[in-house]
Enzyme design. Structure first.
Site, PDB file in Angstrom:
ATOM      1  N   TYR A 132      50.167  49.985  34.461  1.00  0.00           N
ATOM      2  CA  TYR A 132      48.755  50.388  34.372  1.00  0.00           C
ATOM      3  C   TYR A 132      48.287  50.872  35.736  1.00  0.00           C
ATOM      4  O   TYR A 132      48.299  50.111  36.709  1.00  0.00           O
ATOM      5  CB  TYR A 132      47.914  49.181  33.951  1.00  0.00           C
ATOM      6  CG  TYR A 132      46.503  49.521  33.519  1.00  0.00           C
ATOM      7  CD1 TYR A 132      46.142  49.459  32.180  1.00  0.00           C
ATOM      8  CD2 TYR A 132      45.533  49.892  34.435  1.00  0.00           C
ATOM      9  CE1 TYR A 132      44.853  49.772  31.772  1.00  0.00           C
ATOM     10  CE2 TYR A 132      44.242  50.204  34.040  1.00  0.00           C
ATOM     11  CZ  TYR A 132      43.901  50.137  32.711  1.00  0.00           C
ATOM     12  OH  TYR A 132      42.631  50.450  32.311  1.00  0.00           O
ATOM     13  N   ASP A 227      50.554  49.384  43.474  1.00  0.00           N
ATOM     14  CA  ASP A 227      49.229  49.216  42.889  1.00  0.00           C
ATOM     15  C   ASP A 227      48.912  47.725  42.961  1.00  0.00           C
ATOM     16  O   ASP A 227      49.419  46.929  42.167  1.00  0.00           O
ATOM     17  CB  ASP A 227      49.254  49.720  41.444  1.00  0.00           C
ATOM     18  CG  ASP A 227      47.908  49.587  40.761  1.00  0.00           C
ATOM     19  OD1 ASP A 227      47.121  48.712  41.164  1.00  0.00           O
ATOM     20  OD2 ASP A 227      47.656  50.326  39.801  1.00  0.00           O
ATOM     21  N   LYS A 255      39.142  45.362  42.339  1.00  0.00           N
ATOM     22  CA  LYS A 255      38.782  44.051  41.798  1.00  0.00           C
ATOM     23  C   LYS A 255      38.284  43.074  42.871  1.00  0.00           C
ATOM     24  O   LYS A 255      37.130  43.131  43.257  1.00  0.00           O
ATOM     25  CB  LYS A 255      39.958  43.491  40.997  1.00  0.00           C
ATOM     26  CG  LYS A 255      40.342  44.472  39.848  1.00  0.00           C
ATOM     27  CD  LYS A 255      41.101  43.841  38.733  1.00  0.00           C
ATOM     28  CE  LYS A 255      41.652  44.882  37.776  1.00  0.00           C
ATOM     29  NZ  LYS A 255      41.111  44.860  36.450  1.00  0.00           N
TER      30      LYS A 255
HETATM   31  C1  PLP Z   1      47.155  47.303  38.053  1.00  0.00           C
HETATM   32  C2  PLP Z   1      45.873  48.026  37.819  1.00  0.00           C
HETATM   33  N1  PLP Z   1      45.675  49.188  38.433  1.00  0.00           N
HETATM   34  C3  PLP Z   1      44.539  49.887  38.287  1.00  0.00           C
HETATM   35  C4  PLP Z   1      43.531  49.433  37.481  1.00  0.00           C
HETATM   36  C5  PLP Z   1      42.296  50.247  37.298  1.00  0.00           C
HETATM   37  O1  PLP Z   1      41.222  49.673  37.926  1.00  0.00           O
HETATM   38  P1  PLP Z   1      39.739  50.075  37.469  1.00  0.00           P
HETATM   39  O2  PLP Z   1      39.540  49.496  36.110  1.00  0.00           O
HETATM   40  O3  PLP Z   1      38.868  49.494  38.535  1.00  0.00           O
HETATM   41  O4  PLP Z   1      39.709  51.573  37.463  1.00  0.00           O
HETATM   42  C6  PLP Z   1      43.685  48.226  36.804  1.00  0.00           C
HETATM   43  C7  PLP Z   1      42.613  47.712  35.924  1.00  0.00           C
HETATM   44  O5  PLP Z   1      42.750  46.717  35.257  1.00  0.00           O
HETATM   45  C8  PLP Z   1      44.893  47.511  36.963  1.00  0.00           C
HETATM   46  O6  PLP Z   1      45.110  46.362  36.299  1.00  0.00           O
END
Ligand code: PLP
Length: 417
Positions: A132, A227, A255
């Site tokens: 993700y 990430d 987050k």
């Molecule tokens: C690993 C990871 N990367 C990126 C994101 C995206 O973040 P946002 O929802 O703040 O765009 C998330 C969201 O849950 C995530 O879990």
């Protein structure tokens, strides 16, 4: 169901914000608990999808934010709180020599990918199936594909994505040294970056796999992007990269660093980050602005959150809480002979109803989803709120919360037999 769900149906597609079960409307959160519009109280293991590591409306964070509120909400210009937060992050996170703020994790991932392309003057991105990385076109490549097509071909999860994006993405399975080698043997000199979650959703990297990502990037002049939107300041003060001892060129954070407010960042090596600076980057300059970037209220919430997290014992406590919940799950399910395994890390995990080892997205797809849904449904009925596929332990949990959780887990296990 509350009148809010009816009102929502009229003005929101799908009757909600698109994030979570639209029938749940949360009105209020405090500490470890949230309350929905029907007056139900839950122990919250969703915690806003991760950021509320200290629980909801932590009094010290509330006080810090309240002070900032009367000093102005948003300036567009740099502000002292945002600069201070950048100093704290760069001191804590091993790869972070400099950072650039954005508002969401997905935006951070999008810019990290663009930055890697600009720095290497290459276009291909290696991404793992099921990982993700937000909602950008690249992030939507094989995030939760329903068709299991041949690697390294991506499958977009969303309509409206250009074929060109698919053509520039190589998707391989998590924890597969063979596929990693194959894509680099074939395309190595054209690969700008690998982007990876150091813990993919909940699936750990097998021994040596993260290091093999580092090594292959070094061999081929590609960048490694971690990430850390979820793992940053959760897995350790320095994030998953410090816990696992593999340092990427760039990472993305979100987050926790905004304490639940819209704030995220791309961080990394100074020579790479310098492409955000027009005065030195020339033709490689990466244009990047955002109205809310480094927003002072979000920065204050993040600063106070990190200040509290840094106090002695917090990361140890988080691990201990996660371990205790895992133990409750394992004991309850073992007692009843329900085949399962815990997948994840002490600080982020879920129970998966499958016995064979899970190392990638396709393994996860083989798990008993109906059992997982039934288990989650029973937990919800007992006042436990969680994501469909994750449990986020957090620091607001009390002994009373843990005993309610224990009872709920026992009942949910009962519901499976
Ligand atoms: C690993 C990871 N990367 C990126 C994101 C995206 O973040 P946002 O929802 O703040 O765009 C998330 C969201 O849950 C995530 O879990």
């Amino acid at each position: 169901m509350s009148s809010w769900t009816e009102r929502a149906k009229a003005v929101l597609p799908g009757g909600g914000f698109g994030n979570f079960d639209a029938s749940l409307v949360i009105e209020r959160g405090q500490g470890s608990r949230v309350w929905d519009a029907d007056g139900n109280e839950y122990i919250d293991y969703l915690i806003g999808s991760g950021p509320m590591l200290l629980g909801h409306s932590h009094p010290e964070v509330v006080e810090a934010v309240a002070e900032q509120l009367s000093e102005g909400f948003s300036f567009f210009a740099s502000n002292p709180k945002g600069i201070e937060l950048a100093e704290v992050i760069c001191e804590a996170v091993p790869c972070a020599e400099q950072l650039r703020y954005v508002s969401t994790g997905g935006e951070a991932d999008m810019f990290a990918i663009r930055l890697a392309r600009a720095f290497t003057d290459r276009s291909l991105i290696v991404k793992f199936e099921g990982a993700y990385h937000g909602m950008s076109d690249e992030g939507q490549m094989s995030l939760s594909p329903s068709k299991l097509i041949d690697f390294p071909q991506p499958e977009p999860d969303s309509a409206g994505i250009l074929q060109a994006v698919q053509d520039q993405t190589l998707v391989i399975p998590w924890n597969s040294p063979e596929h990693l080698k194959a894509v680099f043997d074939q395309h190595g000199s054209d690969i700008a970056a690998i982007i990876a979650e150091p813990l993919q959703r909940i699936i750990p990297a097998q021994a040596g796999f993260l290091q093999s990502l580092r090594d292959v990037c070094d061999q081929h002049g590609s960048l490694l992007i971690f990430d850390e939107v979820v793992t940053g300041f959760r897995f350790a003060w320095g994030g998953a990269q410090s816990l696992y001892g593999v340092i990427p060129d760039l990472c993305t954070l979100g987050k926790t660093i905004g304490g639940g407010m819209p704030l995220a960042a791309v961080a990394g090596r100074k020579d790479v980050m310098s492409l955000f600076d027009k005065s030195v980057a020339g033709d490689q300059w990466l244009m990047q602005v955002g109205t809310l970037s480094g927003n002072p209220i979000a920065a204050v919430a993040g600063l106070k959150t990190l200040e509290i997290l840094k106090r002695p014992g917090h990361f140890e406590r988080l691990r201990e809480l996660g371990d205790r919940i895992q133990e409750m799950l394992v004991n309850a399910l073992n007692k009843r002979g329900v085949a399962h395994q815990i997948v994840g890390n002490s600080v982020l995990f879920d129970v998966i109803f499958r016995e064979e080892l899970i190392t990638d997205y396709r393994d996860l797809g083989q798990a008993d989803k109906a059992k997982q849904a039934a288990f989650n449904k029973s937990l919800r009925a007992s006042g436990i709120l969680k994501s469909p596929a994750k449990i986020y332990p957090h620091l607001a949990l009390t002994e009373a919360d843990l005993s309610v959780t224990h009872e709920a887990i026992e009942m949910a296990a009962d519901s499976l037999i």
